[in-house]
Write a protein that holds these residues in place. Structure first.
Motif, PDB file in Angstrom:
ATOM      1  N   GLU A 284      91.925  73.680  20.610  1.00  0.00           N
ATOM      2  CA  GLU A 284      91.162  71.738  20.868  1.00  0.00           C
ATOM      3  C   GLU A 284      91.591  71.365  18.693  1.00  0.00           C
ATOM      4  N   GLN A 367      94.583  68.578  30.912  1.00  0.00           N
ATOM      5  CA  GLN A 367      94.466  67.135  30.301  1.00  0.00           C
ATOM      6  C   GLN A 367      93.022  65.669  30.987  1.00  0.00           C
ATOM      7  N   ARG A 370      89.715  65.938  29.931  1.00  0.00           N
ATOM      8  CA  ARG A 370      89.349  65.438  28.659  1.00  0.00           C
ATOM      9  C   ARG A 370      89.821  63.833  27.980  1.00  0.00           C
ATOM     10  N   LYS A 380      84.122  63.843  20.925  1.00  0.00           N
ATOM     11  CA  LYS A 380      85.611  65.334  20.758  1.00  0.00           C
ATOM     12  C   LYS A 380      84.944  66.340  21.406  1.00  0.00           C
ATOM     13  N   THR A 383      82.964  66.354  24.600  1.00  0.00           N
ATOM     14  CA  THR A 383      84.000  67.204  25.563  1.00  0.00           C
ATOM     15  C   THR A 383      83.978  68.442  25.550  1.00  0.00           C
ATOM     16  N   VAL A 388      85.056  71.207  29.019  1.00  0.00           N
ATOM     17  CA  VAL A 388      86.349  71.716  29.136  1.00  0.00           C
ATOM     18  C   VAL A 388      85.526  73.556  29.123  1.00  0.00           C
TER      19      VAL A 388
END
Length: 487
Positions: A284, A367, A370, A380, A383, A388
Motif C-alpha cells: 500500500e 483497486q 480502494r 488512505k 481505506t 482493504v
C-alpha cells in the motif's frame, strides 16, 4: 553395465529414434509435410517416447526393487543364532553390504580377481586387513556367515544388473523398432504423443498422492504396533515424558505438546505483527523501486536453512537474552537454551511466510474498492483499515494458520535453541522441548523397533501429522468459505 551407462545408451537410442522417425514420416509423404497427418516433430517424439517410457520405467522399478529383494534373500540365509532381534539383523546386513562393496572396490582397484573374491575364506584370509588395504574400514573381524552372505549379495547383485541391462536394452530396441515400422504419413502421431504425455502428467500427479498415502500407512502401522505395547490413555493423557530403553518408561505426550505450542505461540507473536505490517507497507505504501528491492530481500529469509537459524539461536540470540535476563541482570534466565530463544528465532523464520502470503492476498483486493473508498472522502489509512483489510482478512487468517503448521513441525531451531527438557511450565525463560525434537532423539542410534521407546516416535509423528493436517484444512476452509468473490 553401470546404470549411468545404461541410461546414456537408452537416451542415445531415443535421440536416434527421434530423427529416424521424423525422417521416415517425411519420406512416406515424399518430403511434403502437408501430406502428413501430424507435424513432422510428432513422429519423432512418438519414436523417442516409445523407446524411453518402457525402458526407463522398467529400469527405475528394477533399481528400486532389486536391493529390497536381494536383502530379503540374503538375510534369510543368515543363521537365526547370529542375531537376537530385528535390530541386530539390520546391523549384520549393514556389515554384509559393507563387505560386498569392499570386495567390489578391491576388484576394481586390481587388489584381487573376481575368482579370488568368490573363493575368499575367513579361514585362510584376514578379510578385515584385506579390505583395509583398499580403504574399507570394518569395526570387527568378519564372521564366516557374513562373508558368505556378502558373496551371495555380490552374486545376486551381478545377476540382477545383467538381467536389468538385457531387459532394458531389449525394451529400448524393441520400442524403437515398433514405433519406426508403424510410422507413415497416415499415422496419427499427434494423438498418440498427446495421450502419452497426458498419461505421464497423471502419473506425476499421482506420485504426490501415493507418497502421502505411503507416509500415512507407515505411520499408522507402526503407531498401531506402539499402542499394542503401551496404553493409549497414558500416552495421550500422561504428564511425564521419561523414556528408558531399559524398561519402565513414562511416555506422556502432554509435556511435549505443551512445549510445541508454547514455542509456536511465541513465534507467531513475533511473525504475525512484523509480517503483516511489512505486507501492508509493501502493498500500500512502498514505491515500485522500494518494493522491487525490499520484497526479495525479505523473502531471502525463507531460503535460509533451518540449521543456520538454529545456530543463530544458539550462538547469538541465546547469549544476548542471557545478558539481558540472566543471573547478572534479573536472574530469570539461567541458560541460553530456552523457550523464548527458540520462539524469537522461529518467529524471524516465519516472517516471510506471513508477509509474502499476506502481500499477495492484499494485492488481490480490487483497486476499484480502494478508489471507491477514496472517492467517498476516506483517507488512505482509513481505506486500508476499513476496506482493504476486511476484504483480505480471510486470506490473512489462512496464511497465519499455514505459518502455525510450519512452526509446529520445526525441528532444528528447537533442538539448538530450546533444549531437551520435557516439562510443563509457564516460564518462557526455561528450557523445553517439542514433539519433533523427541522424534529425532528416539530414533537416533541403534533403536530396537520392537520396543515402545522406539515405536513411540511413530505415534508422535502420527499425532503431529493429524494436527498439522487439521490446521491446513482449517486454513483452506476459512479462505474458501469467507473469501469475497469479486467480479
Amino acid at each position: 553395465m553401470p546404470a549411468l551407462w545404461l541410461l546414456c545408451i537408452v537416451l542415445a537410442i531415443a535421440v536416434i529414434g527421434f530423427f529416424l522417425g521424423r525422417a521416415r514420416a517425411m519420406a512416406s509423404a515424399q518430403g511434403d509435410a502437408r501430406h502428413l497427418h501430424s507435424l513432422p516433430g510428432y513422429y519423432g517424439y512418438n519414436t523417442a517416447l516409445t523407446v524411453l517410457v518402457p525402458a526407463l520405467g522398467v529400469m527405475i522399478a528394477w533399481l528400486i526393487l532389486q536391493p529390497m529383494l536381494i536383502q530379503n534373500a540374503v538375510s534369510d540365509a543368515i543363521p537365526g543364532t547370529a542375531y537376537a532381534d530385528t535390530g541386530a539383523l539390520n546391523l549384520i546386513m549393514s556389515d554384509v553390504r559393507r563387505v560386498a562393496d569392499g570386495l567390489d572396490l578391491a576388484i576394481a582397484q586390481g587388489a584381487m580377481t573376481p575368482d579370488a573374491a568368490t573363493a575368499l575364506s575367513t579361514e585362510t584370509t584376514n578379510i578385515r586387513e584385506t579390505l583395509a588395504q583398499v580403504g574399507v574400514a570394518l569395526g570387527s573381524d568378519v564372521e564366516p556367515y557374513v562373508l558368505s552372505a556378502a558373496q551371495d549379495y555380490r552374486r545376486l547383485n551381478g545377476i540382477g544388473h545383467l538381467a536389468m541391462t538385457v531387459i532394458v536394452l531389449a525394451l529400448a530396441i524393441g520400442g524403437f523398432a515398433f514405433a519406426y515400422l508403424r510410422t507413415n504419413k497416415d499415422f496419427r502421431a499427434r494423438n498418440v504423443v498427446e495421450k502419452g504425455v497426458l498419461a505421464m502428467l497423471i502419473f506425476a500427479a499421482s506420485i504426490a498422492i501415493m507418497t502421502t498415502i505411503g507416509i500415512v500407512l507407515s505411520l499408522v502401522f507402526n503407531t498401531v504396533e506402539f499402542f499394542k505395547l503401551y496404553p493409549w490413555t497414558e500416552f495421550f493423557f500422561g504428564l511425564t515424558w521419561a523414556p528408558s530403553f531399559g524398561g519402565g518408561s513414562e511416555l506422556g505426550i502432554i509435556p511435549l505438546f505443551w512445549g510445541t505450542f508454547y514455542i509456536s505461540i511465541i513465534a507467531l507473536a513475533v511473525a504475525v505483527p512484523v509480517g503483516l505490517f511489512a505486507a501492508i507497507y509493501l502493498s500500500e505504501y512502498a514505491t515500485p523501486a522500494v518494493r522491487a528491492f525490499a520484497k526479495p530481500m525479505l523473502e531471502v529469509l525463507a531460503g535460509i536453512p533451518t540449521i543456520v537459524y538454529g545456530l543463530f539461536a544458539l550462538l547469538t540470540v541465546g547469549p544476548a537474552l542471557v545478558t539481558v535476563f540472566g543471573p547478572d541482570a534479573t536472574g530469570w534466565m539461567g541458560g541460553s537454551r530456552a523457550v523464548i530463544t527458540a520462539g524469537l528465532v522461529m518467529g524471524i523464520m516465519l516472517i516471510p511466510f506471513v508477509s509474502s502470503l499476506s502481500d499477495d492476498i492484499i494485492n488481490s483486493v480490487p483497486q476499484a474498492m480502494r478508489d471507491g473508498s477514496l472517492g467517498l472522502g476516506a483517507t488512505k489509512s482509513e481505506t486500508i483499515k476499513q476496506v482493504v483489510m476486511p476484504a483480505a482478512l480471510p486470506g490473512i487468517v489462512g496464511a497465519i494458520l499455514l505459518a502455525a503448521s510450519r512452526a509446529i513441525g520445526e525441528t532444528m531451531i528447537v533442538v539448538l535453541g530450546a533444549g531437551a527438557a520435557a516439562r510443563l511450565s509457564m516460564n518462557p525463560f526455561e528450557a523445553m522441548t517439542t514433539v519433533t525434537a523427541k522424534i529425532v532423539s528416539q530414533l537416533t542410534g541403534d533403536a530396537d523397533f520392537a520396543s515402545p521407546e522406539a515405536l513411540v516416535a511413530f505415534a508422535l509423528g502420527m499425532t503431529l501429522f493429524v494436527i498439522t493436517l487439521g490446521l491446513n484444512v482449517f486454513a483452506l476452509w476459512i479462505v474458501r468459505k469467507y473469501r469475497e468473490q469479486y467480479e
